[in-house]
Design a protein around this motif. Structure first.
Motif, PDB file in Angstrom:
ATOM      1  N   ARG A 247     155.024  49.792  65.523  1.00 24.52           N
ATOM      2  CA  ARG A 247     153.885  49.078  64.971  1.00 24.52           C
ATOM      3  C   ARG A 247     153.809  47.611  65.380  1.00 24.52           C
ATOM      4  N   VAL A 248     154.901  47.042  65.919  1.00 25.17           N
ATOM      5  CA  VAL A 248     154.904  45.626  66.290  1.00 25.17           C
ATOM      6  C   VAL A 248     155.163  45.437  67.783  1.00 25.17           C
ATOM      7  N   THR A 249     156.291  46.005  68.270  1.00 24.59           N
ATOM      8  CA  THR A 249     156.670  45.757  69.665  1.00 24.59           C
ATOM      9  C   THR A 249     155.695  46.386  70.639  1.00 24.59           C
ATOM     10  N   VAL A 250     155.354  47.655  70.408  1.00 22.50           N
ATOM     11  CA  VAL A 250     154.458  48.347  71.345  1.00 22.50           C
ATOM     12  C   VAL A 250     153.084  47.673  71.434  1.00 22.50           C
ATOM     13  N   PRO A 251     152.426  47.304  70.317  1.00 16.39           N
ATOM     14  CA  PRO A 251     151.143  46.609  70.457  1.00 16.39           C
ATOM     15  C   PRO A 251     151.250  45.282  71.194  1.00 16.39           C
ATOM     16  N   LEU A 252     152.378  44.581  71.040  1.00 16.68           N
ATOM     17  CA  LEU A 252     152.533  43.297  71.725  1.00 16.68           C
ATOM     18  C   LEU A 252     152.599  43.465  73.238  1.00 16.68           C
ATOM     19  N   VAL A 253     153.279  44.509  73.705  1.00 14.83           N
ATOM     20  CA  VAL A 253     153.469  44.680  75.155  1.00 14.83           C
ATOM     21  C   VAL A 253     152.486  45.677  75.746  1.00 14.83           C
ATOM     22  N   ALA A 254     151.578  46.219  74.950  1.00 12.00           N
ATOM     23  CA  ALA A 254     150.634  47.214  75.465  1.00 12.00           C
ATOM     24  C   ALA A 254     149.816  46.701  76.645  1.00 12.00           C
ATOM     25  N   PRO A 255     149.292  45.446  76.613  1.00 11.85           N
ATOM     26  CA  PRO A 255     148.549  44.977  77.801  1.00 11.85           C
ATOM     27  C   PRO A 255     149.387  44.967  79.063  1.00 11.85           C
ATOM     28  N   ALA A 256     150.664  44.590  78.945  1.00  5.58           N
ATOM     29  CA  ALA A 256     151.526  44.571  80.133  1.00  5.58           C
ATOM     30  C   ALA A 256     151.830  45.984  80.604  1.00  5.58           C
ATOM     31  N   VAL A 257     151.994  46.925  79.680  1.00  3.07           N
ATOM     32  CA  VAL A 257     152.221  48.313  80.071  1.00  3.07           C
ATOM     33  C   VAL A 257     151.005  48.858  80.814  1.00  3.07           C
ATOM     34  N   ALA A 258     149.810  48.552  80.313  1.00  3.73           N
ATOM     35  CA  ALA A 258     148.596  49.019  80.974  1.00  3.73           C
ATOM     36  C   ALA A 258     148.448  48.392  82.356  1.00  3.73           C
ATOM     37  N   ALA A 259     148.719  47.090  82.459  1.00  2.00           N
ATOM     38  CA  ALA A 259     148.621  46.427  83.763  1.00  2.00           C
ATOM     39  C   ALA A 259     149.659  46.965  84.730  1.00  2.00           C
ATOM     40  N   GLY A 260     150.904  47.143  84.251  1.00  5.24           N
ATOM     41  CA  GLY A 260     151.939  47.689  85.115  1.00  5.24           C
ATOM     42  C   GLY A 260     151.640  49.108  85.548  1.00  5.24           C
ATOM     43  N   THR A 261     151.024  49.897  84.656  1.00  2.88           N
ATOM     44  CA  THR A 261     150.647  51.261  85.013  1.00  2.88           C
ATOM     45  C   THR A 261     149.606  51.271  86.124  1.00  2.88           C
ATOM     46  N   ALA A 262     148.620  50.397  86.020  1.00  2.00           N
ATOM     47  CA  ALA A 262     147.585  50.331  87.055  1.00  2.00           C
ATOM     48  C   ALA A 262     148.171  49.891  88.397  1.00  2.00           C
ATOM     49  N   LEU A 263     149.046  48.884  88.364  1.00  2.00           N
ATOM     50  CA  LEU A 263     149.675  48.436  89.605  1.00  2.00           C
ATOM     51  C   LEU A 263     150.561  49.527  90.200  1.00  2.00           C
ATOM     52  N   CYS A 264     151.263  50.226  89.338  1.00  3.67           N
ATOM     53  CA  CYS A 264     152.116  51.324  89.797  1.00  3.67           C
ATOM     54  C   CYS A 264     151.282  52.418  90.461  1.00  3.67           C
TER      55      CYS A 264
ATOM     56  N   LEU B 146     145.274  61.321  95.035  1.00  2.71           N
ATOM     57  CA  LEU B 146     144.986  61.110  93.613  1.00  2.71           C
ATOM     58  C   LEU B 146     145.962  61.898  92.731  1.00  2.71           C
ATOM     59  N   ARG B 147     146.265  63.120  93.142  1.00  3.28           N
ATOM     60  CA  ARG B 147     147.179  63.949  92.348  1.00  3.28           C
ATOM     61  C   ARG B 147     148.593  63.397  92.351  1.00  3.28           C
ATOM     62  N   THR B 148     149.130  63.106  93.531  1.00  2.00           N
ATOM     63  CA  THR B 148     150.519  62.671  93.612  1.00  2.00           C
ATOM     64  C   THR B 148     150.716  61.282  93.015  1.00  2.00           C
ATOM     65  N   SER B 149     149.762  60.384  93.221  1.00  6.15           N
ATOM     66  CA  SER B 149     149.908  59.048  92.635  1.00  6.15           C
ATOM     67  C   SER B 149     149.849  59.101  91.116  1.00  6.15           C
ATOM     68  N   THR B 150     149.023  59.989  90.561  1.00  5.83           N
ATOM     69  CA  THR B 150     148.976  60.136  89.103  1.00  5.83           C
ATOM     70  C   THR B 150     150.279  60.713  88.572  1.00  5.83           C
ATOM     71  N   GLU B 151     150.818  61.737  89.236  1.00 11.14           N
ATOM     72  CA  GLU B 151     152.082  62.324  88.792  1.00 11.14           C
ATOM     73  C   GLU B 151     153.229  61.321  88.892  1.00 11.14           C
ATOM     74  N   SER B 152     153.258  60.546  89.955  1.00 10.79           N
ATOM     75  CA  SER B 152     154.320  59.549  90.090  1.00 10.79           C
ATOM     76  C   SER B 152     154.190  58.455  89.030  1.00 10.79           C
ATOM     77  N   THR B 153     152.953  58.107  88.651  1.00 11.20           N
ATOM     78  CA  THR B 153     152.753  57.113  87.597  1.00 11.20           C
ATOM     79  C   THR B 153     153.242  57.633  86.253  1.00 11.20           C
ATOM     80  N   VAL B 154     152.978  58.904  85.971  1.00 14.89           N
ATOM     81  CA  VAL B 154     153.468  59.502  84.723  1.00 14.89           C
ATOM     82  C   VAL B 154     154.996  59.479  84.688  1.00 14.89           C
ATOM     83  N   LEU B 155     155.632  59.844  85.805  1.00 12.69           N
ATOM     84  CA  LEU B 155     157.096  59.787  85.859  1.00 12.69           C
ATOM     85  C   LEU B 155     157.597  58.362  85.663  1.00 12.69           C
ATOM     86  N   SER B 156     156.903  57.405  86.233  1.00 10.88           N
ATOM     87  CA  SER B 156     157.310  56.007  86.076  1.00 10.88           C
ATOM     88  C   SER B 156     157.203  55.563  84.622  1.00 10.88           C
TER      89      SER B 156
END
Length: 335
Positions: free
Chosen positions: A213-230, A89-99
């Motif tokens: 205010r525009v780009t980040v909200p548009l891609v936020a779902p993909a960032v969250a999904a990619g973070t979970a997969l990572c 849990l610790r190492t996977s979380t740290e690697s996700t933050v780095l990613s």
């Protein structure tokens, strides 16, 4: 021209009848067409599809059937199991933050900039997706090992070594898992409708404000999904970890390594550890389905033109806020 504009998109405009700017059919008719299309699925596809389902699900069913449910609590309470779980849990979380720190900017560069060798760079960045993890571990060892291209300098100058340490586990997991995040974010950036950003620039928003205010909200779902997969991929990493970091209990022995070791001596413990990893993966997939995939579908609908972006002259969706640095020249006046 609106000055000092801070963008806040409140969502697509309400639709009545035919969608604005769209020549397509009414949404209700599109829904009926989708249902009719589903009814016409060729029957010949059901047989290979059913075989594929059985092939993928039967091993998981066998794992559940053979699980030692009566002694599961005792097996999971063992010290070695707790150490492996907490370390994973610790190492996977740290690697996700780095990613996130390094992968999201790289995804943006690949999606929104043009430079010589960009196609080759994209192929090399996604190479760990298809590269055997053991080969990735060997590559890391040759570069960051004590006699590696970079590792030798790190040890001689700073006395810092990565192989066969907890930090080495984080590096191995990041190497394997980061491409999942990069691919998800880059795909979302390529699929997002650039007209929203163009409208923001037309209304006087600076580059940083448009991005925030525009780009980040548009891609936020993909960032969250990619973070979970990572995170899930890092949690299940085995080959690169055992090659680059070794298998030392309490230091580098993660859950997959503990499963491999327990399978030779205590199969019941290996099954119990496998159930834990299975439960974590199922939880991640359910969370993706319930929370983030609908947002990704919204991006694809916008890309397909089913919902119009706010027009440059439509200031009803633009709210002004004092103090935002919305102009690239910093003058506070219209560009």
């Amino acid at each position: 021209m609106t000055t000092d504009a801070s963008l806040s998109w409140s969502g697509p405009p309400a639709q009545t009848g035919e969608p604005a700017g769209s020549d397509g059919p009414h949404p209700a008719r599109r829904s009926g067409q989708r249902r009719e299309t589903r009814k016409r699925v060729p029957w010949v596809l059901w047989l290979p599809g059913s075989i594929a389902v059985l092939f993928l699900l039967l091993p998981l069913v066998g794992l559940l059937i053979r699980a030692p449910w009566t002694g599961l609590a005792h097996l999971l309470s063992e010290r070695s199991v707790r150490q492996a779980l907490l370390l994973s849990l610790r190492t996977s979380t740290e690697s996700t933050v780095l990613s996130l720190v390094f992968g999201v900017p790289l995804a943006w560069l690949l999606a929104r900039t043009r430079f010589p060798g960009r196609t080759l760079l994209r192929a090399l960045v996604t190479l760990p997706l298809v590269l055997p993890p053991v080969v990735g571990g060997v590559s890391l060892l040759l570069v960051l090992g004590r006699r590696g291209l970079v590792g030798e300098s790190l040890e001689s100058w700073f006395g810092f070594t990565l192989p066969f340490s907890t930090n080495g586990v984080v590096v191995a997991q990041t190497f394997v898992a980061m491409p999942f995040l990069i691919v998800s974010v880059e795909g979302a950036l390529n699929s997002s409708d650039r007209r929203f950003e163009d409208a923001a620039a037309t209304l006087g928003a600076g580059y940083w404000t448009t991005f925030r205010r525009v780009t980040v909200p548009l891609v936020a779902p993909a960032v969250a999904a990619g973070t979970a997969l990572c995170w899930a991929r890092a949690l299940g990493e085995f080959g690169a970890t055992i090659t680059f970091a070794g298998n030392f209990p309490g230091t580098t022995q993660t859950m997959p390594l503990a499963v491999y070791l327990a399978l030779e001596t205590d199969p019941d413990a290996a099954i119990a550890l496998s159930l834990v990893l299975l439960a974590v993966c199922v939880t991640v997939l359910v969370a993706l389905r319930a929370r983030w995939l609908p947002g990704t579908r919204l991006i694809m609908r916008l890309r397909a033109g089913r919902t119009d972006p706010p027009a440059a002259a439509d200031t009803s969706m633009i709210t002004t806020a004092e103090g935002d640095d919305t102009h690239s020249d910093g003058s506070g006046g219209p560009r």
